[in-house]
Design a protein around this motif. Structure first.
Motif, PDB file in Angstrom:
ATOM      1  N   PRO A 128       0.683  -1.527   0.085  1.00 22.73           N
ATOM      2  CA  PRO A 128      -0.310  -0.219  -0.176  1.00 22.73           C
ATOM      3  C   PRO A 128       1.006   1.178   0.274  1.00 22.73           C
ATOM      4  CG  PRO A 128       0.603  -1.069   2.493  1.00 22.73           C
ATOM      5  CD  PRO A 128       0.703  -1.814   0.653  1.00 22.73           C
ATOM      6  N   PRO A 129      -0.109   2.484  -0.720  1.00 23.47           N
ATOM      7  CA  PRO A 129       0.974   3.650  -0.482  1.00 23.47           C
ATOM      8  C   PRO A 129       1.549   4.317   0.835  1.00 23.47           C
ATOM      9  CG  PRO A 129      -0.863   3.623  -1.855  1.00 23.47           C
ATOM     10  CD  PRO A 129      -1.025   2.472  -1.000  1.00 23.47           C
ATOM     11  N   ASP A 130       1.481   3.494   1.732  1.00 16.12           N
ATOM     12  CA  ASP A 130       1.291   4.320   3.139  1.00 16.12           C
ATOM     13  C   ASP A 130       2.897   3.500   3.255  1.00 16.12           C
ATOM     14  OD1 ASP A 130      -0.012   2.248   3.813  1.00 16.12           O
ATOM     15  OD2 ASP A 130       0.677   2.535   6.023  1.00 16.12           O
ATOM     16  N   LEU A 182       4.589   2.208   1.264  1.00 16.84           N
ATOM     17  CA  LEU A 182       5.937   2.971  -0.035  1.00 16.84           C
ATOM     18  C   LEU A 182       6.073   4.288   0.494  1.00 16.84           C
ATOM     19  CD1 LEU A 182       3.889   1.324  -3.039  1.00 16.84           C
ATOM     20  CD2 LEU A 182       5.652   0.656  -1.873  1.00 16.84           C
ATOM     21  N   LEU A 183       6.409   5.114   1.275  1.00 16.86           N
ATOM     22  CA  LEU A 183       6.352   6.206   1.832  1.00 16.86           C
ATOM     23  C   LEU A 183       6.872   5.655   2.713  1.00 16.86           C
ATOM     24  CD1 LEU A 183       5.793   9.729   1.690  1.00 16.86           C
ATOM     25  CD2 LEU A 183       4.372   9.635   3.259  1.00 16.86           C
ATOM     26  N   GLN A 219      10.024   4.793   1.024  1.00 11.20           N
ATOM     27  CA  GLN A 219      10.739   6.113   0.414  1.00 11.20           C
ATOM     28  C   GLN A 219      11.309   6.438   1.690  1.00 11.20           C
ATOM     29  OE1 GLN A 219       9.119   8.398  -2.518  1.00 11.20           O
ATOM     30  NE2 GLN A 219       8.701   9.765  -0.847  1.00 11.20           N
ATOM     31  N   TYR A 270      10.567   8.313  -9.317  1.00 15.87           N
ATOM     32  CA  TYR A 270       8.687   7.939  -8.827  1.00 15.87           C
ATOM     33  C   TYR A 270       9.429   8.990  -7.392  1.00 15.87           C
ATOM     34  CZ  TYR A 270       7.294   4.763 -12.321  1.00 15.87           C
ATOM     35  OH  TYR A 270       7.233   4.071 -13.153  1.00 15.87           O
ATOM     36  N   ILE A 275       6.127   9.662  -3.500  1.00 13.96           N
ATOM     37  CA  ILE A 275       5.075   9.179  -2.822  1.00 13.96           C
ATOM     38  C   ILE A 275       4.878  10.705  -1.680  1.00 13.96           C
ATOM     39  CG2 ILE A 275       3.925   8.229  -1.899  1.00 13.96           C
ATOM     40  CD1 ILE A 275       4.557   6.057  -3.510  1.00 13.96           C
TER      41      ILE A 275
END
Length: 140
Positions: free
Chosen positions: A10-12, A14-15, A18, A135, A137
């Motif tokens: 999920p994006p959270d 991935l953040l 990162q 990319y 996020i």
């Protein structure tokens, strides 16, 4: 981890990955700089005594370890002065291409405002290569 598992992150998360990677990169950069300063402090004077020219590779041995210093040559020419000298040589009949390599560049911002007719004249000599995309996020 395969692509199927990667796309399920999920994006959270991935953040967070990162952010963690940015912190790790900063730490590695800091450690690299500290190591460079340490090696320089320990060996710079010794290398200076061994070096017989301003650039190039010098090796020394310290307690059974080969330590190498490589100072690369970074030569730049004032383009306006260089052109003036080459024009003067060419006016005297010299074949300046025996002495220099010439590269032509068209800045993209200038290309963008050219008239279409002029662009068409140059299009066959132009190619565009793009690196892989970057990319990032962030919370929206």
């Amino acid at each position: 981890m395969g692509d199927r598992e990667r796309v399920a992150i999920p994006p959270d998360q991935l953040l967070e990955l990162q952010k963690d990677l940015a912190e790790m990169k900063a730490a590695v950069e800091s450690y690299s700089e500290a190591l460079y300063r340490t090696i320089s402090a320990r060996y710079a004077d010794t290398f200076e005594g061994e070096r017989d020219k301003d650039t190039g590779v010098v090796h020394i041995i310290d307690q059974g370890f080969k330590v190498t210093q490589d100072i690369r040559k970074n030569v730049r020419y004032d383009q306006k002065k260089l052109k003036a000298v080459l024009d003067k040589l060419a006016s005297k009949g010299e074949n300046i291409l025996e002495y220099v390599e010439v590269t032509y560049k068209i800045p993209e911002r200038k290309w963008a405002v050219w008239p279409n007719a002029l662009r068409k004249t140059f299009e066959s000599s132009r190619s565009v290569n793009s690196p892989r995309p970057n990319y990032s996020i962030e919370v929206s």
